[in-house]
Write a protein that holds these residues in place. Structure first.
Motif, PDB file in Angstrom:
ATOM      1  N   GLU A  31       0.868  -1.147   0.184  1.00 61.60           N
ATOM      2  CA  GLU A  31       0.078  -0.153   0.004  1.00 61.60           C
ATOM      3  C   GLU A  31       0.782   1.523  -0.319  1.00 61.60           C
ATOM      4  O   GLU A  31       1.604   1.313   0.160  1.00 61.60           O
ATOM      5  CB  GLU A  31      -0.577  -0.188   1.342  1.00 61.60           C
ATOM      6  CG  GLU A  31      -2.316  -0.809   1.224  1.00 61.60           C
ATOM      7  CD  GLU A  31      -2.485  -1.702   2.462  1.00 61.60           C
ATOM      8  OE1 GLU A  31      -1.870  -0.943   4.013  1.00 61.60           O
ATOM      9  OE2 GLU A  31      -3.109  -2.281   2.598  1.00 61.60           O
ATOM     10  N   SER A  49      -0.190  12.444  -3.043  1.00 64.91           N
ATOM     11  CA  SER A  49      -0.897  11.849  -2.998  1.00 64.91           C
ATOM     12  C   SER A  49      -1.867  11.890  -1.214  1.00 64.91           C
ATOM     13  O   SER A  49      -2.351  12.189  -1.076  1.00 64.91           O
ATOM     14  CB  SER A  49      -1.972  10.488  -3.484  1.00 64.91           C
ATOM     15  OG  SER A  49      -1.234   9.317  -3.357  1.00 64.91           O
ATOM     16  N   LEU A  50      -0.334  11.509  -0.366  1.00 68.84           N
ATOM     17  CA  LEU A  50      -0.827  11.125   0.406  1.00 68.84           C
ATOM     18  C   LEU A  50      -0.893  12.637   2.064  1.00 68.84           C
ATOM     19  O   LEU A  50      -2.249  12.848   2.547  1.00 68.84           O
ATOM     20  CB  LEU A  50       0.590  10.519   0.614  1.00 68.84           C
ATOM     21  CG  LEU A  50       0.791  10.546   3.223  1.00 68.84           C
ATOM     22  CD1 LEU A  50      -0.392   9.441   2.809  1.00 68.84           C
ATOM     23  CD2 LEU A  50       1.670   9.485   2.831  1.00 68.84           C
ATOM     24  N   THR A  51      -0.059  13.631   0.696  1.00 67.55           N
ATOM     25  CA  THR A  51      -0.807  14.926   1.216  1.00 67.55           C
ATOM     26  C   THR A  51      -2.199  15.188   0.903  1.00 67.55           C
ATOM     27  O   THR A  51      -2.609  15.829   2.103  1.00 67.55           O
ATOM     28  CB  THR A  51       0.514  15.624   0.256  1.00 67.55           C
ATOM     29  OG1 THR A  51       1.494  15.832   0.835  1.00 67.55           O
ATOM     30  CG2 THR A  51       0.452  17.756   0.963  1.00 67.55           C
ATOM     31  N   TRP A  52      -2.747  15.138   0.158  1.00 69.52           N
ATOM     32  CA  TRP A  52      -3.983  15.329   0.202  1.00 69.52           C
ATOM     33  C   TRP A  52      -4.834  14.609   0.441  1.00 69.52           C
ATOM     34  O   TRP A  52      -6.055  14.996   0.960  1.00 69.52           O
ATOM     35  CB  TRP A  52      -3.997  15.715  -1.787  1.00 69.52           C
ATOM     36  CG  TRP A  52      -2.595  16.277  -2.201  1.00 69.52           C
ATOM     37  CD1 TRP A  52      -2.053  15.870  -3.077  1.00 69.52           C
ATOM     38  CD2 TRP A  52      -2.572  17.446  -2.539  1.00 69.52           C
ATOM     39  NE1 TRP A  52      -1.009  17.319  -3.462  1.00 69.52           N
ATOM     40  CE2 TRP A  52      -1.469  18.139  -2.957  1.00 69.52           C
ATOM     41  CE3 TRP A  52      -3.118  19.082  -2.253  1.00 69.52           C
ATOM     42  CZ2 TRP A  52      -0.601  19.746  -2.884  1.00 69.52           C
ATOM     43  CZ3 TRP A  52      -2.893  20.196  -2.081  1.00 69.52           C
ATOM     44  CH2 TRP A  52      -1.329  20.264  -1.925  1.00 69.52           C
ATOM     45  N   ARG A  53      -4.347  13.907   0.110  1.00 72.16           N
ATOM     46  CA  ARG A  53      -5.886  12.965   1.370  1.00 72.16           C
ATOM     47  C   ARG A  53      -5.762  12.667   3.010  1.00 72.16           C
ATOM     48  O   ARG A  53      -6.273  12.932   3.841  1.00 72.16           O
ATOM     49  CB  ARG A  53      -5.301  11.376   0.581  1.00 72.16           C
ATOM     50  CG  ARG A  53      -5.548  10.770  -0.275  1.00 72.16           C
ATOM     51  CD  ARG A  53      -5.358   9.334  -0.854  1.00 72.16           C
ATOM     52  NE  ARG A  53      -3.741   8.477  -0.298  1.00 72.16           N
ATOM     53  CZ  ARG A  53      -2.983   7.975   0.367  1.00 72.16           C
ATOM     54  NH1 ARG A  53      -4.009   7.502   1.394  1.00 72.16           N
ATOM     55  NH2 ARG A  53      -1.774   8.234   0.375  1.00 72.16           N
ATOM     56  N   SER A  54      -4.550  13.491   3.103  1.00 69.69           N
ATOM     57  CA  SER A  54      -4.530  13.838   4.362  1.00 69.69           C
ATOM     58  C   SER A  54      -5.322  15.172   5.044  1.00 69.69           C
ATOM     59  O   SER A  54      -5.917  15.486   5.583  1.00 69.69           O
ATOM     60  CB  SER A  54      -2.968  14.174   5.101  1.00 69.69           C
ATOM     61  OG  SER A  54      -2.206  12.746   5.083  1.00 69.69           O
ATOM     62  N   LEU A  56      -7.600  16.133   2.551  1.00 65.09           N
ATOM     63  CA  LEU A  56      -8.837  16.557   2.884  1.00 65.09           C
ATOM     64  C   LEU A  56      -9.031  15.099   4.115  1.00 65.09           C
ATOM     65  O   LEU A  56     -11.038  15.616   4.488  1.00 65.09           O
ATOM     66  CB  LEU A  56      -9.410  15.329   1.819  1.00 65.09           C
ATOM     67  CG  LEU A  56     -10.895  14.456   1.444  1.00 65.09           C
ATOM     68  CD1 LEU A  56     -11.795  15.959   1.402  1.00 65.09           C
ATOM     69  CD2 LEU A  56     -11.096  13.406   0.424  1.00 65.09           C
ATOM     70  N   TYR A  57      -8.603  14.488   4.623  1.00 60.00           N
ATOM     71  CA  TYR A  57      -9.672  14.122   6.299  1.00 60.00           C
ATOM     72  C   TYR A  57      -9.788  15.183   7.011  1.00 60.00           C
ATOM     73  O   TYR A  57     -10.230  14.948   8.109  1.00 60.00           O
ATOM     74  CB  TYR A  57      -8.751  12.638   6.105  1.00 60.00           C
ATOM     75  CG  TYR A  57      -9.113  12.169   8.038  1.00 60.00           C
ATOM     76  CD1 TYR A  57     -10.114  11.323   8.409  1.00 60.00           C
ATOM     77  CD2 TYR A  57      -8.866  12.931   9.250  1.00 60.00           C
ATOM     78  CE1 TYR A  57      -9.995  10.692   9.139  1.00 60.00           C
ATOM     79  CE2 TYR A  57      -8.826  12.290   9.813  1.00 60.00           C
ATOM     80  CZ  TYR A  57     -10.028  11.326   9.654  1.00 60.00           C
ATOM     81  OH  TYR A  57     -10.051  10.713  11.607  1.00 60.00           O
ATOM     82  N   ALA A 112      -6.207   4.731   4.493  1.00 61.83           N
ATOM     83  CA  ALA A 112      -6.813   5.483   3.034  1.00 61.83           C
ATOM     84  C   ALA A 112      -6.332   6.469   3.584  1.00 61.83           C
ATOM     85  O   ALA A 112      -5.740   7.150   2.227  1.00 61.83           O
ATOM     86  CB  ALA A 112      -8.289   5.647   3.037  1.00 61.83           C
ATOM     87  N   ALA A 113      -6.693   7.595   4.335  1.00 63.06           N
ATOM     88  CA  ALA A 113      -6.177   8.855   4.466  1.00 63.06           C
ATOM     89  C   ALA A 113      -4.175   9.145   5.227  1.00 63.06           C
ATOM     90  O   ALA A 113      -3.774   9.512   4.034  1.00 63.06           O
ATOM     91  CB  ALA A 113      -6.507   9.563   5.536  1.00 63.06           C
ATOM     92  N   THR A 222      -0.335  20.587   7.794  1.00 59.46           N
ATOM     93  CA  THR A 222      -0.645  19.557   7.417  1.00 59.46           C
ATOM     94  C   THR A 222      -0.408  17.824   7.516  1.00 59.46           C
ATOM     95  O   THR A 222      -0.926  16.938   8.081  1.00 59.46           O
ATOM     96  CB  THR A 222      -1.404  19.185   5.719  1.00 59.46           C
ATOM     97  OG1 THR A 222      -2.202  20.374   5.145  1.00 59.46           O
ATOM     98  CG2 THR A 222      -1.915  17.515   5.222  1.00 59.46           C
TER      99      THR A 222
END
Length: 460
Positions: A31, A49-54, A56-57, A112-113, A222
């Motif tokens: 993962e 993408s981890l930055t933007w997923r974090s 978003l969460y 996921a985040a 973030t």
């Protein structure tokens, strides 16, 4: 070096662990890497993408926190208030099941985040069909009540995260898109203690440059909040230290049990091979020698020349049988290893190799016999693979001591792409190393070089 004639590209260029090192980890294999170990360089954060997923969460997590705050506040109040009528007991049981489900959902959201896998901390639910027994088992599990505490504090936690995220990202977005805002509204004022008025998009461009700086700050904020949230979630929703230790011990025990079983199978296979080689090789030659000697004895008086020829034939057969027995004994355990140690034994292997092999053995004293034997056969199998598959021009063997570990490294400059098949020689060496809790790692990208590295625990 390899065990397959397949295209080296099929190996994928990855490090292949043919004997997995015993570890306990919270990150899911295969993962995305977790927020805990991603680089902090601004460009790396912006491209991940981890930055933007974090982000978003952290922006929408307030909704989850608020929802669970309402559910728990209303549910606990009703359940406790209705306990005197007994109806509160089933309500409390249903609420307990609900917050356990909420905790499971939160673990998946954290994965996921933030890319952090939180192992399940729950004790096994009692078997059987009686729901009361299952509910009692859930209520007796400390992880159930840790879930409750986490969900109860999730609302204030996400509130802080939302306020901070909204502040930094709103400021960042306003500055970055200030020229657009000015173009639409006809002007805008920015006030950071000092007022700045932008009457047209050109005057707003300096603020957009400043917005890039705010973007870097927003990403750092973030990342820091994501690490804090993930750490808190792992603490409250993950297994306790004793549970982690027990799980690790069970994993290690299972690994050792499997490796011991494979070792026993390998030993039995080797025993049958030796028996077959003795029966089909040396035993048949010695039987032929006995027959030749018997025939020679019968002809000794009547045909001395024929008897002499038979004796010569028996003598040659005896020498061949001795040579086969010597080779067989060397395959079981080389005498030079017992008599002179690892350095001369490996030098002998290198001398018989079809490519130049540089040997370096740097051990302060001889390790135990089991370690010497495993190290010897690792080198022997690796050099045999080099001769068969690698198309190398040179190789090297290095044996050193690191603390209480003997490290064996065999490298070559061949084509790479080594593939360790489940029943192949390298896998067998990994099982042999695992019998003393050692590991074997094969690093063989297409195009080479190939490095086989074994770490063998040793106590002098």
């Amino acid at each position: 070096m390899g065990e397959s004639n397949e295209d080296p590209g099929a190996a994928g260029g990855a490090v292949r662990r043919v004997a997995a090192r015993w570890t306990t980890a919270t990150r899911a294999g295969g993962e995305p890497a977790s927020v805990m170990n991603r680089p902090w360089h601004p460009l790396a954060m912006a491209s991940s993408s981890l930055t933007w997923r974090s982000a978003l969460y952290l922006g929408v997590g307030l909704a989850f926190g608020l929802a669970w705050f309402v559910i728990l506040a209303v549910g606990l109040t009703l359940s406790i208030g209705l306990l005197i009528f007994w109806i509160g007991i089933p309500l409390l049981a249903l609420l307990m099941v609900a917050w356990r489900f909420g905790a499971v959902l939160e673990r998946r959201l954290v994965l996921a985040a933030f890319g952090v896998r939180i192992p399940s901390p729950y004790r096994p639910i009692p078997a059987g069909r009686n729901p009361l027994v299952k509910l009692r088992g859930m209520a007796a599990d400390p992880a159930t009540w840790k879930d409750l505490v986490y969900l109860a504090v999730l609302f204030p936690l996400t509130m802080v995260e939302f306020v901070v995220s909204a502040a930094v990202w709103t400021a960042t977005g306003s500055l970055l898109f200030l020229p657009v805002i000015v173009a639409v509204s006809g002007g805008a004022e920015v006030n950071f203690g000092v007022s700045y008025w932008a009457g047209d998009p050109a005057e707003a461009l300096p603020m957009s440059v400043l917005g890039l700086g705010f973007l870097v700050v927003a990403m750092y904020v973030t990342r820091a909040m994501a690490m804090g949230h993930a750490s808190f979630a792992a603490l409250m929703l993950g297994p306790s230290p004793s549970q982690s230790e027990n799980a690790a011990l069970r994993e290690r025990t299972e690994h050792l049990r499997a490796s011991r079983a494979r070792g026993v199978d390998a030993a039995e296979f080797e025993r049958r091979r030796i028996e077959r080689d003795l029966h089909d090789g040396a035993q048949q030659r010695l039987l032929a020698v006995a027959m030749d000697i018997g025939r020679a004895r019968a002809k000794l008086d009547e045909d001395p020349e024929g008897a002499r020829a038979l004796i010569e034939q028996a003598h040659a057969g005896t020498r061949e049988a001795i040579s086969e027995l010597r080779d067989l004994a060397r395959g079981i355990y080389p005498a030079i290893l017992t008599d002179r140690g690892l350095d001369p034994a490996l030098s002998g292997l290198a001398g018989r190799a079809p490519v130049p092999v540089e040997v370096e053995v740097d051990l302060p004293e001889r390790p135990p016999a089991a370690v010497e034997s495993i190290a010897y056969f690792i080198v022997a199998e690796s050099l045999a693979n080099i001769a068969k598959y690698a198309r190398a021009t040179r190789a090297s063997v290095r044996v050193t001591r690191e603390d209480r570990v003997v490290v064996v490294e065999v490298a070559d400059d061949g084509v790479g792409g080594a593939v360790a098949r489940p029943d192949g020689g390298l896998a067998g060496l990994a099982d042999r190393a695992a019998t003393i809790d050692g590991t074997l790692v094969v690093d063989s990208p297409p195009g080479g070089p190939t490095v086989v590295r074994a770490e063998l625990p040793c106590t002098w």
